[in-house]
Design a protein around this motif. Structure first.
Motif, PDB file in Angstrom:
ATOM      1  N   PRO A   4       0.840  -1.205   0.000  1.00  0.00           N
ATOM      2  CA  PRO A   4       0.000   0.000   0.000  1.00  0.00           C
ATOM      3  C   PRO A   4       0.867   1.244   0.000  1.00  0.00           C
ATOM      4  O   PRO A   4       2.057   1.198   0.302  1.00  0.00           O
ATOM      5  CB  PRO A   4      -0.784  -0.132   1.311  1.00  0.00           C
ATOM      6  N   GLN A   8      -2.020   5.566   2.434  1.00  0.00           N
ATOM      7  CA  GLN A   8      -2.984   4.550   2.859  1.00  0.00           C
ATOM      8  C   GLN A   8      -2.607   3.999   4.228  1.00  0.00           C
ATOM      9  O   GLN A   8      -3.473   3.802   5.086  1.00  0.00           O
ATOM     10  CB  GLN A   8      -3.046   3.410   1.844  1.00  0.00           C
ATOM     11  N   TRP A  58      -2.174  -4.815   8.180  1.00  0.00           N
ATOM     12  CA  TRP A  58      -2.869  -4.419   6.948  1.00  0.00           C
ATOM     13  C   TRP A  58      -3.173  -5.641   6.107  1.00  0.00           C
ATOM     14  O   TRP A  58      -2.320  -6.459   5.844  1.00  0.00           O
ATOM     15  CB  TRP A  58      -1.981  -3.456   6.162  1.00  0.00           C
ATOM     16  N   GLU A  60      -5.626  -6.154   2.504  1.00  0.00           N
ATOM     17  CA  GLU A  60      -6.453  -5.418   1.537  1.00  0.00           C
ATOM     18  C   GLU A  60      -7.946  -5.579   1.838  1.00  0.00           C
ATOM     19  O   GLU A  60      -8.688  -4.631   1.828  1.00  0.00           O
ATOM     20  CB  GLU A  60      -6.129  -5.895   0.120  1.00  0.00           C
ATOM     21  N   ARG A  63      -9.141  -3.546   4.961  1.00  0.00           N
ATOM     22  CA  ARG A  63      -8.995  -2.098   4.922  1.00  0.00           C
ATOM     23  C   ARG A  63     -10.347  -1.406   4.902  1.00  0.00           C
ATOM     24  O   ARG A  63     -11.240  -1.779   4.164  1.00  0.00           O
ATOM     25  CB  ARG A  63      -8.195  -1.709   3.684  1.00  0.00           C
TER      26      ARG A  63
END
Length: 156
Positions: A4, A8, A58, A60, A63
């Motif tokens: 990222p 972000q 994190w 995806e 998120r």
């Protein structure tokens, strides 16, 4: 999965309530290092971004949706300069006469996703722009500009 962006990660860090110190301890770096990445003062390598993402947990799919700002249909969310890999990097290598140092700057340009936009910008400045831009030295850009002009004249 690609790493990222620093923006972000900063947004995610804030949403999840992590302090710079907490993330720094997880990564084994000082909190000021992470703060420098987030502010754009220094550039985090893709490997460091991935390490930062891992420290935050994190994923995806996990998120949260980013906050959006209505900037109008024609306006891009960010300019190409804000996406440049060299943003926040010490500019000295881009203006060095040392071939080894210049190669380092060119390698940064090659890793960048906006090299074409940077080169277009640098070519538009003509001889006024010195140093490495768009992956080329000012001499290389001058040579490219002459070749392009010659081809245009030949085509006419």
């Amino acid at each position: 999965m690609t790493a990222p962006t620093i923006d972000q990660l900063r947004e995610f860090r804030l949403q999840e309530g992590f302090s710079l110190r907490q993330v720094g301890e997880r990564m084994g770096v000082h909190s000021s290092t992470i703060g420098s990445w987030e502010s754009g003062r220094y550039l985090a390598t893709p490997e460091r971004l991935q390490q930062y993402a891992t420290a935050l947990g994190w994923r995806e799919q996990r998120r949260k949706p980013p906050r959006t700002v209505n900037r109008g249909a024609a306006a891009p969310a960010t300019s190409w300069q804000e996406q440049a890999y060299c943003r926040g990097v010490d500019p000295q290598p881009f203006f060095s006469n040392d071939a080894v140092v210049q190669q380092y700057a060119k390698d940064l340009c090659r890793a960048c996703s906006v090299t074409a936009e940077c080169l277009e910008w640098a070519l538009g400045w003509g001889a006024a722009q010195t140093g490495i831009a768009g992956g080329l030295t000012d001499e290389e850009r001058s040579r490219l500009r002459r070749n392009l002009n010659r081809r245009v004249r030949e085509a006419l």
